[in-house]
Design a protein around this motif. Sequence first.
Motif, PDB file in Angstrom:
ATOM      1  N   CYS A 269       0.024  -1.212  -3.340  1.00 54.02           N
ATOM      2  CA  CYS A 269      -0.736  -0.958  -4.558  1.00 54.02           C
ATOM      3  C   CYS A 269      -1.602   0.271  -4.293  1.00 54.02           C
ATOM      4  CB  CYS A 269      -1.596  -2.186  -4.857  1.00 54.02           C
ATOM      5  SG  CYS A 269      -2.708  -2.017  -6.258  1.00 54.02           S
ATOM      6  N   VAL A 270      -1.557   1.228  -5.180  1.00 54.44           N
ATOM      7  CA  VAL A 270      -2.242   2.497  -4.938  1.00 54.44           C
ATOM      8  C   VAL A 270      -3.083   2.872  -6.149  1.00 54.44           C
ATOM      9  CG1 VAL A 270      -1.922   4.910  -4.298  1.00 54.44           C
ATOM     10  CG2 VAL A 270      -0.295   3.186  -3.498  1.00 54.44           C
ATOM     11  N   VAL A 271      -4.294   3.273  -5.890  1.00 52.56           N
ATOM     12  CA  VAL A 271      -5.255   3.562  -6.957  1.00 52.56           C
ATOM     13  C   VAL A 271      -5.884   4.919  -6.695  1.00 52.56           C
ATOM     14  CG1 VAL A 271      -7.433   2.786  -7.987  1.00 52.56           C
ATOM     15  CG2 VAL A 271      -5.716   1.115  -7.295  1.00 52.56           C
ATOM     16  N   GLY A 272      -6.163   5.652  -7.773  1.00 53.08           N
ATOM     17  CA  GLY A 272      -6.786   6.949  -7.582  1.00 53.08           C
ATOM     18  C   GLY A 272      -7.584   7.384  -8.789  1.00 53.08           C
ATOM     19  N   PRO A 273      -8.283   8.495  -8.649  1.00 50.52           N
ATOM     20  CA  PRO A 273      -9.019   9.058  -9.780  1.00 50.52           C
ATOM     21  C   PRO A 273      -8.039   9.685 -10.762  1.00 50.52           C
ATOM     22  CG  PRO A 273      -9.125  10.543  -7.919  1.00 50.52           C
ATOM     23  CD  PRO A 273      -8.366   9.327  -7.456  1.00 50.52           C
ATOM     24  N   PHE A 274      -8.528  10.432 -11.681  1.00 48.42           N
ATOM     25  CA  PHE A 274      -7.652  11.104 -12.636  1.00 48.42           C
ATOM     26  C   PHE A 274      -6.663  11.982 -11.892  1.00 48.42           C
ATOM     27  CE2 PHE A 274      -6.215  12.745 -16.535  1.00 48.42           C
ATOM     28  CZ  PHE A 274      -5.986  14.110 -16.354  1.00 48.42           C
ATOM     29  N   GLY A 275      -5.449  12.031 -12.371  1.00 49.17           N
ATOM     30  CA  GLY A 275      -4.434  12.805 -11.678  1.00 49.17           C
ATOM     31  C   GLY A 275      -3.922  12.028 -10.494  1.00 49.17           C
ATOM     32  N   ASN A 276      -3.689  12.705  -9.421  1.00 45.89           N
ATOM     33  CA  ASN A 276      -3.037  12.032  -8.304  1.00 45.89           C
ATOM     34  C   ASN A 276      -3.705  12.353  -6.986  1.00 45.89           C
ATOM     35  OD1 ASN A 276      -1.112  10.628  -6.849  1.00 45.89           O
ATOM     36  ND2 ASN A 276       0.571  11.511  -7.990  1.00 45.89           N
ATOM     37  N   GLU A 277      -4.955  12.753  -7.041  1.00 47.38           N
ATOM     38  CA  GLU A 277      -5.593  13.153  -5.806  1.00 47.38           C
ATOM     39  C   GLU A 277      -6.319  11.983  -5.148  1.00 47.38           C
ATOM     40  OE1 GLU A 277      -6.152  17.840  -6.846  1.00 47.38           O
ATOM     41  OE2 GLU A 277      -7.786  16.709  -5.988  1.00 47.38           O
ATOM     42  N   LYS A 278      -6.466  12.077  -3.856  1.00 49.32           N
ATOM     43  CA  LYS A 278      -7.218  11.108  -3.073  1.00 49.32           C
ATOM     44  C   LYS A 278      -6.843   9.674  -3.439  1.00 49.32           C
ATOM     45  CE  LYS A 278     -11.096  11.651  -1.274  1.00 49.32           C
ATOM     46  NZ  LYS A 278     -12.502  11.803  -0.876  1.00 49.32           N
ATOM     47  N   LEU A 279      -5.613   9.349  -3.246  1.00 48.94           N
ATOM     48  CA  LEU A 279      -5.157   8.003  -3.497  1.00 48.94           C
ATOM     49  C   LEU A 279      -5.681   7.045  -2.442  1.00 48.94           C
ATOM     50  CD1 LEU A 279      -1.416   8.732  -4.360  1.00 48.94           C
ATOM     51  CD2 LEU A 279      -3.343   8.433  -5.936  1.00 48.94           C
ATOM     52  N   THR A 280      -5.970   5.827  -2.873  1.00 48.06           N
ATOM     53  CA  THR A 280      -6.375   4.770  -1.957  1.00 48.06           C
ATOM     54  C   THR A 280      -5.271   3.721  -1.944  1.00 48.06           C
ATOM     55  OG1 THR A 280      -8.715   5.151  -2.426  1.00 48.06           O
ATOM     56  CG2 THR A 280      -8.129   3.055  -1.408  1.00 48.06           C
ATOM     57  N   PHE A 281      -4.800   3.434  -0.755  1.00 52.24           N
ATOM     58  CA  PHE A 281      -3.681   2.510  -0.599  1.00 52.24           C
ATOM     59  C   PHE A 281      -4.173   1.125  -0.213  1.00 52.24           C
ATOM     60  CE2 PHE A 281       0.218   5.105  -0.538  1.00 52.24           C
ATOM     61  CZ  PHE A 281      -0.342   6.364  -0.624  1.00 52.24           C
ATOM     62  N   GLY A 282      -3.555   0.111  -0.810  1.00 48.68           N
ATOM     63  CA  GLY A 282      -3.768  -1.245  -0.320  1.00 48.68           C
ATOM     64  C   GLY A 282      -2.989  -1.434   0.973  1.00 48.68           C
ATOM     65  N   THR A 283      -3.230  -2.536   1.625  1.00 48.24           N
ATOM     66  CA  THR A 283      -2.551  -2.787   2.899  1.00 48.24           C
ATOM     67  C   THR A 283      -1.096  -3.189   2.708  1.00 48.24           C
ATOM     68  OG1 THR A 283      -3.413  -5.033   2.856  1.00 48.24           O
ATOM     69  CG2 THR A 283      -4.623  -3.435   4.175  1.00 48.24           C
ATOM     70  N   GLY A 284      -0.733  -3.501   1.474  1.00 51.07           N
ATOM     71  CA  GLY A 284       0.660  -3.804   1.204  1.00 51.07           C
ATOM     72  C   GLY A 284       0.961  -5.284   1.216  1.00 51.07           C
ATOM     73  N   THR A 285       1.980  -5.631   0.452  1.00 53.77           N
ATOM     74  CA  THR A 285       2.488  -6.998   0.417  1.00 53.77           C
ATOM     75  C   THR A 285       3.920  -6.969   0.909  1.00 53.77           C
ATOM     76  OG1 THR A 285       1.102  -7.617  -1.464  1.00 53.77           O
ATOM     77  CG2 THR A 285       3.052  -8.980  -1.042  1.00 53.77           C
ATOM     78  N   ARG A 286       4.156  -7.757   1.923  1.00 54.38           N
ATOM     79  CA  ARG A 286       5.492  -7.745   2.518  1.00 54.38           C
ATOM     80  C   ARG A 286       6.387  -8.751   1.816  1.00 54.38           C
ATOM     81  NH1 ARG A 286       6.634  -8.104   8.983  1.00 54.38           N
ATOM     82  NH2 ARG A 286       8.874  -7.792   8.901  1.00 54.38           N
ATOM     83  N   LEU A 287       7.538  -8.254   1.368  1.00 56.82           N
ATOM     84  CA  LEU A 287       8.503  -9.101   0.660  1.00 56.82           C
ATOM     85  C   LEU A 287       9.817  -9.138   1.421  1.00 56.82           C
ATOM     86  CD1 LEU A 287       9.509 -10.649  -1.900  1.00 56.82           C
ATOM     87  CD2 LEU A 287      10.156  -8.415  -2.837  1.00 56.82           C
ATOM     88  N   THR A 288      10.331 -10.323   1.618  1.00 57.26           N
ATOM     89  CA  THR A 288      11.660 -10.490   2.207  1.00 57.26           C
ATOM     90  C   THR A 288      12.499 -11.322   1.251  1.00 57.26           C
ATOM     91  OG1 THR A 288      10.785 -10.399   4.459  1.00 57.26           O
ATOM     92  CG2 THR A 288      12.987 -11.348   4.163  1.00 57.26           C
ATOM     93  N   ILE A 289      13.617 -10.782   0.856  1.00 53.31           N
ATOM     94  CA  ILE A 289      14.549 -11.510  -0.018  1.00 53.31           C
ATOM     95  C   ILE A 289      15.578 -12.191   0.874  1.00 53.31           C
ATOM     96  CG2 ILE A 289      16.164 -11.381  -1.929  1.00 53.31           C
ATOM     97  CD1 ILE A 289      13.255 -10.652  -2.622  1.00 53.31           C
ATOM     98  N   ILE A 290      15.712 -13.480   0.664  1.00 53.61           N
ATOM     99  CA  ILE A 290      16.592 -14.283   1.526  1.00 53.61           C
ATOM    100  C   ILE A 290      17.918 -14.522   0.816  1.00 53.61           C
ATOM    101  CG2 ILE A 290      16.776 -16.494   2.729  1.00 53.61           C
ATOM    102  CD1 ILE A 290      13.675 -16.601   2.518  1.00 53.61           C
ATOM    103  N   PRO A 291      19.037 -14.306   1.516  1.00 57.39           N
ATOM    104  CA  PRO A 291      20.349 -14.514   0.879  1.00 57.39           C
ATOM    105  C   PRO A 291      20.567 -15.971   0.472  1.00 57.39           C
ATOM    106  CG  PRO A 291      20.587 -13.412   3.004  1.00 57.39           C
ATOM    107  CD  PRO A 291      19.146 -13.810   2.874  1.00 57.39           C
TER     108      PRO A 291
END
Lengths: 110, 115
Positions: A88-110
Amino acid sequence: RKEVEQDPGPFNVPEGATVAFNCTYSNSASQSFFWYRQDCRKEPKLLMSVYSSGNEDGRFTAQLNRASQYISLLIRDSKLSDSATYLCVVGPFGNEKLTFGTGTRLTIIP
Amino acid sequence: GAVVSQHPSWVICKSGTSVKIECRSLDFQATTMFWYRQFPKQSLMLMATSNEGSKATYEQGVEKDKFLINHASLTLSTLTVTSAHPEDSSFYICSAVSTSGYEQYFGPGTRLTVT
């Protein structure tokens, strides 16, 4: 409080299922919102931008709730190839200085 | 289009040496490039913002004398890790913003290991 918070998971989901992730952000002045996908030991790749009206791209739907300051991502009919970490990524107007979340790990199981 | 390359893709160096990482926008011009660092199982952390023709802006806690950034042209920014130590071992990723747009395009990253 972290600027962008995500549940790190892991989410282990059977193929074909629907899965949803949420993310919260602390800066109410944020104007740009994105979901990125990152595969192991690779760079992040833009999955989709997130708009207030919500947006859909194939099996992926993103929603933004400014009042509650959260963003969601819904993946329908999940595929094995959807296995990745979703940032998940959030930033001010435009696309500068983005702040990233640590991420959510997804595994799809057959 | 919108390809960003990084070189090298991985490097191993001895403690105390310096390492230069290049970030190039291959098919577009980038006024602004960003340098990130990612430790295992952690998020990308912005280190600095690099603007062509001017000094880089460093984030709090990032030593500008240790991480030298040069953005000499609209297609090239370099990050030099000086006097590297094992704790500098990380995945370094650059991104570039096109002069005509807003999206950040990420390079493939450089994996640095300092022994």
